[in-house]
Every structure is written in structure tokens, then in C-alpha cells.
Design an enzyme around this catalytic site. Structure first.
Site, mmCIF file in Angstrom:
data_model
loop_
_atom_site.group_PDB
_atom_site.id
_atom_site.type_symbol
_atom_site.label_atom_id
_atom_site.label_comp_id
_atom_site.label_asym_id
_atom_site.label_seq_id
_atom_site.Cartn_x
_atom_site.Cartn_y
_atom_site.Cartn_z
ATOM 1 N N GLY A 14 0.819 -1.218 0.000
ATOM 2 C CA GLY A 14 0.000 0.000 0.000
ATOM 3 C C GLY A 14 0.851 1.265 0.000
ATOM 4 O O GLY A 14 2.078 1.209 0.068
ATOM 5 N N GLY A 100 -0.863 1.688 12.656
ATOM 6 C CA GLY A 100 -1.120 2.998 12.059
ATOM 7 C C GLY A 100 -2.470 3.040 11.381
ATOM 8 O O GLY A 100 -3.001 4.120 11.106
ATOM 9 N N PRO A 127 -3.301 7.174 15.699
ATOM 10 C CA PRO A 127 -4.047 7.604 14.509
ATOM 11 C C PRO A 127 -3.236 8.548 13.636
ATOM 12 O O PRO A 127 -3.565 8.744 12.474
ATOM 13 C CB PRO A 127 -5.290 8.299 15.079
ATOM 14 C CG PRO A 127 -4.967 8.611 16.497
ATOM 15 C CD PRO A 127 -3.921 7.635 16.947
ATOM 16 N N HIS A 156 -8.004 14.578 3.024
ATOM 17 C CA HIS A 156 -7.153 13.426 2.689
ATOM 18 C C HIS A 156 -7.313 13.047 1.223
ATOM 19 O O HIS A 156 -8.276 13.452 0.569
ATOM 20 C CB HIS A 156 -7.508 12.223 3.573
ATOM 21 C CG HIS A 156 -6.968 12.327 4.973
ATOM 22 N ND1 HIS A 156 -7.607 13.049 5.957
ATOM 23 C CD2 HIS A 156 -5.846 11.823 5.540
ATOM 24 C CE1 HIS A 156 -6.895 12.977 7.074
ATOM 25 N NE2 HIS A 156 -5.821 12.232 6.853
ATOM 26 N N LYS A 160 -8.936 7.222 0.784
ATOM 27 C CA LYS A 160 -9.099 6.957 2.223
ATOM 28 C C LYS A 160 -10.489 6.400 2.483
ATOM 29 O O LYS A 160 -11.487 6.918 1.990
ATOM 30 C CB LYS A 160 -8.876 8.246 3.025
ATOM 31 C CG LYS A 160 -8.946 8.016 4.531
ATOM 32 C CD LYS A 160 -8.442 9.215 5.289
ATOM 33 C CE LYS A 160 -8.601 9.048 6.797
ATOM 34 N NZ LYS A 160 -7.908 7.869 7.321
#
Ligand code: NAP
EC number: 1.17.1.8
Length: 267
Positions: A14, A100, A127, A156, A160
């Protein structure tokens, strides 16, 4: 030198996984022994750091990777659907977890508290691993004592999954510790388009922007008589999360239970 930390990373294919791997593999006290993802299987992670192959390839079965590589620590940057299963697997093999991935619920954290006790193995969750973001939350908490009218705008990238971001939620939780729940805005306000006023958390409003080109950004805007105060943080690249992840790696083996928030390692 003392022994290196033996690390595996889930979510290695990722966006975060690649950049975290590239950052931590350069460190002399860290050895990445395994990498897990459902894509890029067989790819050698040495190339992520711009290096030669290091004979550590991405695999798709976490439990097998743990058995084969005997890590001390799993770092997880996957997604809200996968993360709990990964942590349960790691804990069952007494592998500590640095998490995370965002989107964990308070119910998840309660379950993890029990599991860390049962397996006597810690879990660290942040976070947001960017130091500047942690400072933003702390400054926002302080400002909330004097400016109770507050709205959070978090922005973001458009891939997301969860909204609002874990950072926005944590920011509002911290502000709520020193601010009573209260109604903001006009008493008879109404929305012409549902959701226009954003999400509601103890009277605070949160707005989630998702666009290509963004990484992770947040503004906390306070309004008072004749003035506003804006506290803003921008992660301009995913490198911004590497120092926080390194701090967690170097501390987690001395932790007990579930530890939540990078600030626990800073002050
Ligand atoms: P991403 O690009 O979608 O990467 C996640 C990767 O995990 C994908 O390659 C995905 O594969 C893989 N994956 C899914 N399930 C898995 C499993 N069970 N085992 C191993 N790998 C699995 O997402 P990202 O942008 O890197 O973000 C990852 C997480 O980090 C998100 O929750 C994000 O909110 C969070 N994040 C946290 C911070 C922080 O500071 N704490 C900062 C930035 C992002 P598929 O695509 O095939 O599903």
C-alpha cells in the site's frame, strides 16, 4: 551493537506500507524480516528503499510469515476491515503490534486491552504518526478551553476509506476533555443538502474532504468574539510518518497493554 528489532509489515504493497518500509529499512537497528499484502506478492521489498533485493518478499499469509520469520513487532498499515484480524493473529504469537491503520472503534480497543493482557504482549496505536499533527492536537486542546466554538476540516487523498479521519476524531476527543458539550451555530439552522453542516461530535462539527493530490491535512478553526484562530497541520509526504513509527518501534517492547497516541511517547 545490540540486537536489531525484527519487524514485519502488513500492508506492504500500500501507499503507507511502501514509504514506511523505505524509511525504516535505512535504520541500522532495524531488520525487516517479513512483509504481507494481498498484492505485489513475490516483490522484494529491498527495491522500496532504492536498494538491491534483500531476499524479503511480500507474502499473503500473515500467520505463515510470523512462523517463518519470528518477528518481535508487526507494523500494520492496512485498512479498517483487516486490522483487527491481523492484530489478533500477531498477539496469538506474542508479536507486539504498532498500528497505524485508522478506523478502530472503542469496542476494538476494549477487545485489544483484554487480548494484550491474555497474551502479555503490547499494542501501540497512533491515529497519526506525524509529530506536527500531535502538536496540532495538543494546541487545539489548549485553545478549546478558551474558544468552545470549533469546527474541524480534515482533508485526505480520495482513496481513504474512513471518515472522519482518526486524527480528527482524536482532536475532538481531546478538545472535549476540557470543553462541555454545547450547541454551535444558529439554534434553528437547517441543511438544504443533507450533511452540509458536517459530522457532529459533542456539538463540534467535522468536515471530511477527499480529493486526489492531497495526503493528510487538518485545520482546527476556533471562533470567538471578533476573531478566529486556526491551527493547521499538513503532511506533505508520507515520510512525515516515519519518525513517529521509529519512535514506536524503539519503545513498544517496554510497553504493557494497549497504548494509544504518539503523545504518550513524547510527554
Ligand atoms: P492503501 O494504499 O490502501 O494500503 C493498504 C494496503 O493493505 C493495500 O495494499 C491492501 O491490499 C493491504 N491489505 C488489505 N488487507 C490486508 C491484510 N489483511 N493483510 C495485509 N495487507 C492487507 O492505504 P494507505 O493509504 O497505505 O493507508 C493504510 C492505513 O494507514 C489506512 O487506515 C490509513 O488511514 C492509515 N494511515 C495512518 C497514518 C498514521 O499516521 N497513523 C497515516 C496515513 C495513513 P488491497 O488493496 O488488495 O486491499
Amino acid at each position: 551493537m545490540t540486537e536489531k528489532y525484527r519487524i514485519i509489515l502488513t500492508g506492504a504493497g500500500g501507499k503507507m506500507g511502501k514509504d514506511i518500509l523505505a524509511g525504516i529499512m535505512k535504520e541500522p537497528d532495524i531488520q525487516v524480516v517479513g512483509a504481507v499484502d494481498f498484492k505485489m506478492i513475490g516483490k522484494d521489498i529491498g527495491f522500496y528503499a532504492g536498494e538491491e533485493a534483500i531476499n524479503v518478499t511480500i507474502q499473503d499469509k500473515l500467520e505463515q510469515v510470523i512462523i517463518d520469520t519470528k518477528p518481535q513487532i508487526m507494523i500494520d498499515f492496512t485498512n479498517p476491515q483487516a486490522v483487527m484480524k491481523n492484530i489478533r493473529t500477531a498477539l496469538s504469537h506474542k508479536v507486539a503490534s504498532v498500528v497505524g491503520t485508522t478506523g478502530l472503534t472503542s469496542h476494538d480497543v476494549e477487545e485489544l486491552a483484554e487480548l494484550t493482557e491474555k497474551h502479555q504482549t503490547p499494542v501501540f496505536i497512533a491515529p497519526n504518526f506525524a509529530l506536527g499533527a500531535v502538536l496540532m492536537m495538543r494546541f487545539a486542546q489548549e485553545a478549546g478551553k478558551y474558544f468552545p466554538h470549533v469546527e474541524v476540516i480534515e482533508k485526505h487523498h480520495d482513496q481513504k476509506m474512513d471518515a472522519p479521519s482518526g486524527t480528527a476524531l482524536k482532536t475532538m476527543e481531546m478538545i472535549a476533555e476540557s470543553r462541555k458539550e454545547m450547541h454551535q451555530g444558529a439554534s434553528h439552522e437547517f441543511e438544504k443538502i443533507p450533511g452540509s453542516r458536517g459530522g457532529y461530535y459533542q456539538g463540534m462539527r467535522v468536515h471530511s474532504v477527499r480529493l486526489p493530490g492531497l495526503i493528510a491535512h487538518q485545520e482546527v478553526i476556533f471562533g470567538g468574539q471578533g476573531q478566529t484562530l486556526t491551527i493547521r497541520h499538513d503532511s506533505l509526504s508520507r515520510d512525515s510518518f516515519v519518525p513517529g513509527v521509529l519512535l514506536a518501534i524503539r519503545n513498544i517492547l517496554n510497553m504493557k497493554g494497549v497504548v494509544y497516541g504518539l503523545e504518550k511517547l513524547l510527554w
